[in-house]
Design a protein around this motif. Structure first.
Motif, PDB file in Angstrom:
ATOM      1  N   SER A 421      31.822 -42.556 -87.619  1.00  0.00           N
ATOM      2  CA  SER A 421      30.678 -42.658 -88.529  1.00  0.00           C
ATOM      3  C   SER A 421      29.710 -43.705 -87.994  1.00  0.00           C
ATOM      4  O   SER A 421      30.076 -44.870 -87.832  1.00  0.00           O
ATOM      5  CB  SER A 421      31.150 -43.043 -89.935  1.00  0.00           C
ATOM      6  N   HIS A 451      28.071 -35.348 -91.418  1.00  0.00           N
ATOM      7  CA  HIS A 451      27.023 -36.062 -92.143  1.00  0.00           C
ATOM      8  C   HIS A 451      25.745 -36.022 -91.302  1.00  0.00           C
ATOM      9  O   HIS A 451      25.792 -36.334 -90.098  1.00  0.00           O
ATOM     10  CB  HIS A 451      27.453 -37.517 -92.391  1.00  0.00           C
ATOM     11  N   GLY A 457      30.832 -38.610 -92.341  1.00  0.00           N
ATOM     12  CA  GLY A 457      30.893 -39.523 -93.473  1.00  0.00           C
ATOM     13  C   GLY A 457      32.223 -39.388 -94.178  1.00  0.00           C
ATOM     14  O   GLY A 457      32.820 -38.300 -94.226  1.00  0.00           O
ATOM     15  N   HIS A 488      31.608 -42.349 -98.294  1.00  0.00           N
ATOM     16  CA  HIS A 488      30.269 -42.014 -98.773  1.00  0.00           C
ATOM     17  C   HIS A 488      30.331 -41.244-100.096  1.00  0.00           C
ATOM     18  O   HIS A 488      29.357 -41.231-100.842  1.00  0.00           O
ATOM     19  CB  HIS A 488      29.542 -41.153 -97.734  1.00  0.00           C
ATOM     20  N   ARG A 489      31.483 -40.601-100.325  1.00  0.00           N
ATOM     21  CA  ARG A 489      31.645 -39.840-101.567  1.00  0.00           C
ATOM     22  C   ARG A 489      33.053 -40.028-102.106  1.00  0.00           C
ATOM     23  O   ARG A 489      34.012 -40.221-101.357  1.00  0.00           O
ATOM     24  CB  ARG A 489      31.405 -38.342-101.336  1.00  0.00           C
ATOM     25  N   PHE A 520      27.811 -33.103 -97.360  1.00  0.00           N
ATOM     26  CA  PHE A 520      26.607 -33.940 -97.391  1.00  0.00           C
ATOM     27  C   PHE A 520      25.390 -33.062 -97.110  1.00  0.00           C
ATOM     28  O   PHE A 520      25.366 -32.288 -96.148  1.00  0.00           O
ATOM     29  CB  PHE A 520      26.712 -35.058 -96.357  1.00  0.00           C
ATOM     30  N   ASP A 521      24.377 -33.189 -97.952  1.00  0.00           N
ATOM     31  CA  ASP A 521      23.145 -32.432 -97.765  1.00  0.00           C
ATOM     32  C   ASP A 521      22.400 -32.921 -96.535  1.00  0.00           C
ATOM     33  O   ASP A 521      22.591 -34.047 -96.064  1.00  0.00           O
ATOM     34  CB  ASP A 521      22.248 -32.573 -99.000  1.00  0.00           C
ATOM     35  N   ALA A 524      20.766 -36.216 -96.893  1.00  0.00           N
ATOM     36  CA  ALA A 524      21.605 -37.342 -97.318  1.00  0.00           C
ATOM     37  C   ALA A 524      21.209 -38.597 -96.579  1.00  0.00           C
ATOM     38  O   ALA A 524      21.036 -38.609 -95.375  1.00  0.00           O
ATOM     39  CB  ALA A 524      23.081 -37.018 -97.047  1.00  0.00           C
TER      40      ALA A 524
END
Length: 526
Positions: A421, A451, A457, A488-489, A520-521, A524
């Protein structure tokens, strides 16, 4: 060829010294060592009369029972290879083990008729099906009938050091299970090493409780009590009844047990731990995964200074590190290796390896390599996997960690679990450890997903024992982990998926996250 003792000699020796002593206790029945020897030597003769010979593979698919216990000794008596499966495997999964091992005999628990049919259909090497514990369609023989053969074998067959005795199948979390070949010479070393490092001072006056399937680590463990003539006590069923386990500890004055961190945590967090006398315990051995610090402290407070941790794997039969009771503490004392899985086992050597196989300096992180007489002989029928595992002169475990100046080993996780990451290596294990220190977190599983900004992520899957907000978990990580390691989530599930071996396969967690649309969009920014 270098001649060595057949493992079955352990049973003969125990029966000679303690013929009337208890060898196996299951449900309401006790088998003396003389009883066990008689049944094993007759069953061995029965297998031989049915055409099973030295070098043949004998597969057993069964729950824990006296037949499961007896079958390993009987196989070794005739120089055959014991091939246990995990009884929780599906019929196709068990059939793959039968086919890949080339088993000539199938010993099948009568509760699994579908498995018996699947094994016969998949394995062209099959010659004999033996029913255990009741009638089974298609069976050629019954175990109790074999154990009543009129002409018992007098002595085990001669074997050499490298003669295979056990195919120890890997869990297959990264692909098809592989059969690690364990040998008589290796396993004799393992028994002596376990007695030295895990249970020093064990005698026939001790007693061992089995709370896990004999097909894997628990089966290896029970060889050591057998070597000393101490009884093995089996749980009455395959379901873990925590209160029953503690009742058996009190009734039989159990002094040692082998378990895994998840089961040990269940045992010590259940109210029944305070309802039965467990003061007889001297060694509660846990392995299979590192134990989370919060659970370790709780277990120590409940049971006292009896915990023994070891780090190992099937290919090294558990004999990589040991952390004895005197290196466990409930205090945050810097003199103790609090997050360590221990130091090298007697007779074994450990190194931390870089990507090119070079040994790394103290404190640096890399793949854990091990060598010594506890290491297996290679993977059956898979020369490529064997070459890869020993490519640099060490058996590469696939686990990542580092070693301190005193020789204590610290596990970071599996090499395959690491994700990158923002250009930094992130090892999920230390994040999971930190999260589990929060009182509301029962289980945690962290992995990396693509990510758009950071490359990968972290996503933390949490099983909570009480309601907890994501913000509270982030606040909990403050000061415990560098921020680049933070997930991240956060995702909350009622339970984590588990394999037939009780492990949490991250590939299954990943698949479920993807199925649920977790990711992740493209925009993001976190």
């Amino acid at each position: 060829m270098i001649p060595t003792a057949n493992l079955a000699a352990l049973l003969l020796h125990a029966a000679r010294r303690h013929p009337d002593g208890p060898a196996l206790i299951w449900r309401d029945q006790t088998w003396r060592w003389a009883d066990c020897l008689d049944r094993v030597t007759r069953a061995a003769a029965g297998l031989r009369a049915a055409g099973i010979e030295a070098g043949d593979r004998v597969l057993i698919h069964s729950r824990n029972s006296n037949a499961m216990f007896e079958s390993m000794w009987a196989a070794w008596m005739i120089g055959a290879v014991w091939v246990p499966t995990n009884f929780r495997l599906t019929p196709p999964e068990a059939a793959y083990l039968a086919e890949s091992s080339g088993a000539r005999a199938h010993l099948i628990d009568a509760a699994f008729p579908d498995h018996a049919a699947a094994l016969r259909a998949a394995n062209p090497s099959h010659r004999l099906t033996v029913a255990l514990g009741g009638p089974l369609d298609g069976a050629d023989a019954d175990w109790d009938a074999l154990a009543a053969h009129p002409s018992p074998l007098d002595t085990p067959v001669d074997v050499d050091r490298d003669h295979p005795c056990w195919f120890f199948y890997t869990s297959g979390t990264t692909g098809r299970p592989k059969a690690g070949t364990l040998t008589h010479g290796q396993m004799n070393f393992i028994v002596a090493n376990h007695l030295s490092d895990l249970m020093p001072g064990l005698t026939h006056r001790d007693a061992s409780l089995v709370v896990a399937p004999l097909s894997h680590g628990a089966g290896v463990h029970q060889l050591s009590p057998a070597a000393r003539g101490a009884p093995t006590i089996l749980m009455p069923s395959e379901r873990l009844d925590v209160a029953e386990a503690w009742r058996l500890v009190e009734r039989h004055r159990v002094t040692n047990m082998f378990t895994v961190p998840t089961i040990l945590t269940m045992l010590t967090r259940d109210a029944s731990v305070d309802q039965y006398d467990h003061s007889s315990l001297r060694y509660v051995i846990y392995a299979g995964a590192p134990m989370y610090r919060a659970d370790q402290i709780h277990a120590l407070r409940k049971l006292g200074p009896v915990l023994v941790q070891y780090y190992g794997m099937g290919e090294v039969t558990g004999a990589i590190t040991v952390l004895p009771p005197h290196w466990h503490t409930t205090e945050d004392d810097p003199a103790f290796p609090l997050a360590s899985c221990g130091y090298p086992r007697t007779g074994m050597d450990i190194a931390i390896l870089g990507p090119d196989g070079a040994v790394l300096p103290t404190g640096e992180t890399g793949v854990i390599g091990v060598r010594g007489p506890g290491v297996f002989a290679g993977y059956h029928g898979n020369d490529a996997a064997t070459r890869d595992a020993f490519a640099h002169g060490w058996f590469a475990t696939g686990d990542v960690g580092h070693m301190d100046a005193r020789g204590f080993v610290y596990l970071t996780g599996r090499a395959s679990d690491m994700y990158i990451s923002g250009g930094s290596n992130v090892y999920p294990r230390e994040i999971e450890e930190a999260l589990l220190l929060h009182d509301a977190v029962a289980e945690a599983c962290v992995l990396g997903l693509p990510h758009p900004k950071w490359g990968e992520g972290g996503v933390a899957v949490i099983v909570a024992r009480a309601p907890v907000a994501e913000a509270a978990l982030r606040a909990h990580l403050e000061g415990r982990l560098a921020r680049y390691k933070w997930p991240h989530r956060f995702v909350f599930w009622d339970a984590l998926p588990r394999s037939a071996y009780g492990k949490v396969p991250k590939r299954d967690v990943r698949a479920r996250l993807i199925e649920q649309g977790v990711g992740f969009d493209q925009d993001a920014s976190a």
